[in-house]
Structures are given as C-alpha cells and as structure tokens.
Design a protein around this motif. Structure first.
Motif, PDB file in Angstrom:
ATOM      1  N   ARG A 260      31.149  81.026  -7.321  1.00 13.59           N
ATOM      2  CA  ARG A 260      30.051  81.734  -7.991  1.00 13.59           C
ATOM      3  C   ARG A 260      30.567  82.968  -8.732  1.00 13.59           C
ATOM      4  NH1 ARG A 260      27.503  81.252  -2.782  1.00 13.59           N
ATOM      5  NH2 ARG A 260      26.461  79.238  -2.731  1.00 13.59           N
ATOM      6  N   ALA A 261      31.542  83.663  -8.128  1.00 12.32           N
ATOM      7  CA  ALA A 261      32.073  84.897  -8.722  1.00 12.32           C
ATOM      8  C   ALA A 261      33.172  84.619  -9.743  1.00 12.32           C
ATOM      9  CB  ALA A 261      32.603  85.804  -7.617  1.00 12.32           C
ATOM     10  N   LYS A 262      33.540  83.355  -9.904  1.00  8.12           N
ATOM     11  CA  LYS A 262      34.592  82.937 -10.836  1.00  8.12           C
ATOM     12  C   LYS A 262      35.927  83.640 -10.564  1.00  8.12           C
ATOM     13  CE  LYS A 262      31.454  81.658 -14.623  1.00  8.12           C
ATOM     14  NZ  LYS A 262      30.681  80.808 -13.826  1.00  8.12           N
ATOM     15  N   GLU A 263      36.258  83.765  -9.265  1.00  9.32           N
ATOM     16  CA  GLU A 263      37.545  84.342  -8.846  1.00  9.32           C
ATOM     17  C   GLU A 263      38.547  83.195  -8.752  1.00  9.32           C
ATOM     18  OE1 GLU A 263      36.169  85.997  -5.152  1.00  9.32           O
ATOM     19  OE2 GLU A 263      35.976  87.992  -6.045  1.00  9.32           O
ATOM     20  N   THR A 264      39.296  82.969  -9.823  1.00  2.08           N
ATOM     21  CA  THR A 264      40.144  81.781  -9.900  1.00  2.08           C
ATOM     22  C   THR A 264      41.288  81.783  -8.890  1.00  2.08           C
ATOM     23  OG1 THR A 264      41.410  82.803 -11.694  1.00  2.08           O
ATOM     24  CG2 THR A 264      39.610  81.342 -12.325  1.00  2.08           C
ATOM     25  N   VAL A 265      41.920  82.920  -8.671  1.00  2.00           N
ATOM     26  CA  VAL A 265      43.051  82.976  -7.732  1.00  2.00           C
ATOM     27  C   VAL A 265      42.563  82.689  -6.318  1.00  2.00           C
ATOM     28  CG1 VAL A 265      44.826  84.452  -6.722  1.00  2.00           C
ATOM     29  CG2 VAL A 265      44.381  84.558  -9.170  1.00  2.00           C
ATOM     30  N   LYS A 266      41.500  83.360  -5.927  1.00  2.00           N
ATOM     31  CA  LYS A 266      40.949  83.167  -4.582  1.00  2.00           C
ATOM     32  C   LYS A 266      40.479  81.729  -4.408  1.00  2.00           C
ATOM     33  CE  LYS A 266      37.740  85.211  -1.295  1.00  2.00           C
ATOM     34  NZ  LYS A 266      36.783  86.286  -1.035  1.00  2.00           N
ATOM     35  N   LEU A 267      39.782  81.199  -5.396  1.00  5.36           N
ATOM     36  CA  LEU A 267      39.276  79.833  -5.330  1.00  5.36           C
ATOM     37  C   LEU A 267      40.423  78.830  -5.208  1.00  5.36           C
ATOM     38  CD1 LEU A 267      36.951  77.833  -5.447  1.00  5.36           C
ATOM     39  CD2 LEU A 267      37.083  77.933  -7.940  1.00  5.36           C
ATOM     40  N   GLY A 268      41.451  79.000  -6.015  1.00  2.00           N
ATOM     41  CA  GLY A 268      42.595  78.090  -5.968  1.00  2.00           C
ATOM     42  C   GLY A 268      43.302  78.117  -4.625  1.00  2.00           C
ATOM     43  N   THR A 269      43.462  79.308  -4.075  1.00  2.00           N
ATOM     44  CA  THR A 269      44.139  79.454  -2.784  1.00  2.00           C
ATOM     45  C   THR A 269      43.307  78.830  -1.662  1.00  2.00           C
ATOM     46  OG1 THR A 269      45.137  81.506  -3.560  1.00  2.00           O
ATOM     47  CG2 THR A 269      45.181  81.108  -1.206  1.00  2.00           C
ATOM     48  N   ILE A 270      42.005  79.062  -1.686  1.00  2.00           N
ATOM     49  CA  ILE A 270      41.149  78.502  -0.652  1.00  2.00           C
ATOM     50  C   ILE A 270      41.102  76.982  -0.768  1.00  2.00           C
ATOM     51  CG2 ILE A 270      38.779  78.409   0.227  1.00  2.00           C
ATOM     52  CD1 ILE A 270      38.537  81.384  -0.457  1.00  2.00           C
TER      53      ILE A 270
ATOM     54  N   LEU B  79      43.578  75.126  -1.771  1.00  2.00           N
ATOM     55  CA  LEU B  79      44.835  74.675  -1.165  1.00  2.00           C
ATOM     56  C   LEU B  79      44.710  74.635   0.362  1.00  2.00           C
ATOM     57  CD1 LEU B  79      47.502  76.635  -3.257  1.00  2.00           C
ATOM     58  CD2 LEU B  79      47.186  74.163  -3.203  1.00  2.00           C
ATOM     59  N   LEU B  80      44.085  75.666   0.907  1.00  2.00           N
ATOM     60  CA  LEU B  80      43.902  75.755   2.350  1.00  2.00           C
ATOM     61  C   LEU B  80      42.987  74.642   2.863  1.00  2.00           C
ATOM     62  CD1 LEU B  80      44.189  77.125   5.085  1.00  2.00           C
ATOM     63  CD2 LEU B  80      42.464  78.784   4.373  1.00  2.00           C
ATOM     64  N   THR B  81      41.881  74.404   2.183  1.00  2.00           N
ATOM     65  CA  THR B  81      40.975  73.349   2.638  1.00  2.00           C
ATOM     66  C   THR B  81      41.629  71.976   2.511  1.00  2.00           C
ATOM     67  OG1 THR B  81      39.877  73.291   0.475  1.00  2.00           O
ATOM     68  CG2 THR B  81      38.828  74.606   2.195  1.00  2.00           C
ATOM     69  N   ALA B  82      42.449  71.796   1.481  1.00  2.00           N
ATOM     70  CA  ALA B  82      43.170  70.520   1.335  1.00  2.00           C
ATOM     71  C   ALA B  82      44.132  70.319   2.499  1.00  2.00           C
ATOM     72  CB  ALA B  82      43.923  70.490   0.017  1.00  2.00           C
ATOM     73  N   ALA B  83      44.825  71.378   2.906  1.00  2.00           N
ATOM     74  CA  ALA B  83      45.746  71.288   4.039  1.00  2.00           C
ATOM     75  C   ALA B  83      44.975  70.992   5.329  1.00  2.00           C
ATOM     76  CB  ALA B  83      46.547  72.578   4.179  1.00  2.00           C
TER      77      ALA B  83
ATOM     78  N   LYS C 116      52.238  86.349  -4.184  1.00  2.00           N
ATOM     79  CA  LYS C 116      51.727  87.541  -3.498  1.00  2.00           C
ATOM     80  C   LYS C 116      50.201  87.561  -3.498  1.00  2.00           C
ATOM     81  CE  LYS C 116      55.714  90.503  -4.270  1.00  2.00           C
ATOM     82  NZ  LYS C 116      56.282  91.643  -5.005  1.00  2.00           N
ATOM     83  N   ALA C 117      49.601  87.133  -4.598  1.00  2.00           N
ATOM     84  CA  ALA C 117      48.144  87.080  -4.674  1.00  2.00           C
ATOM     85  C   ALA C 117      47.601  86.055  -3.675  1.00  2.00           C
ATOM     86  CB  ALA C 117      47.708  86.722  -6.089  1.00  2.00           C
ATOM     87  N   GLU C 118      48.265  84.895  -3.562  1.00  2.00           N
ATOM     88  CA  GLU C 118      47.849  83.883  -2.590  1.00  2.00           C
ATOM     89  C   GLU C 118      48.039  84.395  -1.166  1.00  2.00           C
ATOM     90  OE1 GLU C 118      49.934  80.252  -3.443  1.00  2.00           O
ATOM     91  OE2 GLU C 118      48.816  79.920  -5.302  1.00  2.00           O
ATOM     92  N   LEU C 119      49.132  85.117  -0.930  1.00  2.00           N
ATOM     93  CA  LEU C 119      49.407  85.694   0.380  1.00  2.00           C
ATOM     94  C   LEU C 119      48.287  86.646   0.797  1.00  2.00           C
ATOM     95  CD1 LEU C 119      51.822  85.857   2.516  1.00  2.00           C
ATOM     96  CD2 LEU C 119      52.413  87.977   1.363  1.00  2.00           C
ATOM     97  N   ALA C 120      47.818  87.454  -0.154  1.00  2.00           N
ATOM     98  CA  ALA C 120      46.737  88.404   0.139  1.00  2.00           C
ATOM     99  C   ALA C 120      45.449  87.675   0.511  1.00  2.00           C
ATOM    100  CB  ALA C 120      46.506  89.314  -1.063  1.00  2.00           C
ATOM    101  N   VAL C 121      45.147  86.579  -0.193  1.00  2.00           N
ATOM    102  CA  VAL C 121      43.926  85.815   0.100  1.00  2.00           C
ATOM    103  C   VAL C 121      44.019  85.192   1.486  1.00  2.00           C
ATOM    104  CG1 VAL C 121      42.551  83.807  -0.560  1.00  2.00           C
ATOM    105  CG2 VAL C 121      43.393  85.363  -2.323  1.00  2.00           C
ATOM    106  N   LEU C 122      45.158  84.593   1.810  1.00  2.00           N
ATOM    107  CA  LEU C 122      45.321  83.927   3.103  1.00  2.00           C
ATOM    108  C   LEU C 122      45.341  84.917   4.266  1.00  2.00           C
ATOM    109  CD1 LEU C 122      48.007  81.274   2.124  1.00  2.00           C
ATOM    110  CD2 LEU C 122      45.615  80.835   2.676  1.00  2.00           C
ATOM    111  N   SER C 123      45.888  86.102   4.040  1.00  2.00           N
ATOM    112  CA  SER C 123      46.010  87.107   5.106  1.00  2.00           C
ATOM    113  C   SER C 123      44.658  87.555   5.644  1.00  2.00           C
ATOM    114  CB  SER C 123      46.781  88.327   4.603  1.00  2.00           C
ATOM    115  OG  SER C 123      48.095  87.960   4.276  1.00  2.00           O
TER     116      SER C 123
END
Length: 148
Positions: free
Chosen positions: A16-26, A28-32, A80-87
């Motif tokens: 909804r917020a169009k946060e592409t980095v966060k969305l992409g990282t999440i 990846l996580l849901t796929a795993a 680093k951006a993905e690391l921040a989202v996952l942390s």
C-alpha cells in the motif's frame, strides 16, 4: 499474532505504501518460508521462522563483506537495506552477561561434567537463545565452561 502473520501484514502495508525495498525483501522471506513448508510438509512456528530469518541475515552479512571487498558498494547498499528490513523481525539481542548466565544455568541443568557433554548443553541453549544470541559465541562460552 504470530511472526508469520506479522510478516504477511507488513507485506500488505509495504504494498500500500509502495515501499519497494521492504516489499521485495519481505517477498523473499515469505518465499523462503513457503519453500520450507512445502519441502518439510510442516506449518512453521515462530522458532522456525526465526531460523529462516537468521539464515537470511547471515547471507546478507556475508554478501555485504564480499561486495565491499570487490568494490561493489552499490550492491552492498542493496544488501544493507535488506538487512535492515529483516533485522526488524529478530527479538532483542541478549547482553553478554545474560548469555553467560544462561550458559551457567544450562550446564547446571544438564549436569554436564566435561567437553563430552557439550552437545547436551548446546541443545538446551539452542531452544532458549534462538535468535537472541550468536550461537557461535555461545558455543565458545559452553566449551570454556566445560573445560574448567
């Protein structure tokens, strides 16, 4: 709310917020997470989800090191951006004193007498400290405690 549900809700909010980095990282996580569920035919609990996140964090840290050594700061910044989202999904880390106290309690609980009992102590600690302490460091503390 389970960790898995929280991740799904965060994915919807990122869409909804169009946060592409966060969305992409999440994603990846849901796929795993889905891959693990399909491979092992289980429903993931919070501990299993944390293990997946820990693995992904370690991969990101290794990648950052490699990219910086190779002079690819652009790729390191993405990691680093993905690391921040996952942390965000990891529980608060324990202090060194808390880890040492947990090791001492586990040694007493298992009745470990020497290095041959290290596996018993580690098994007890793995359940208690999952995601909250570096297990490599914990292993060293257990080894030191049992070699006294």
């Amino acid at each position: 709310m389970s960790l898995k549900e929280q991740i799904t809700d965060d994915m919807k909010a990122a869409m909804r917020a169009k946060e592409t980095v966060k969305l992409g990282t999440i994603r990846l996580l849901t796929a795993a997470m889905k891959q693990k569920e399909v491979d092992e035919r289980v429903e993931l609990d919070d501990g299993m989800v944390l293990a997946i996140i820990e693995k992904m964090l370690k991969q990101r840290k290794d990648s950052i090191t490699q990219f910086e050594a190779g002079g690819r700061q652009d790729l390191a910044d993405i990691e680093k951006a993905e690391l921040a989202v996952l942390s965000v999904y990891m529980p608060a880390a324990m202090s060194d004193e808390e880890v040492q106290a947990a090791v001492a309690a586990a040694v007493a609980e298992t009745g470990a007498a020497g290095p041959q009992d290290m596996r018993k102590v580690i098994d007890v600690l793995k359940a208690k400290l999952a995601g909250r302490a570096d297990m490599g460091k914990v292993s060293g503390l257990v080894k030191a405690a049992l070699s006294k």
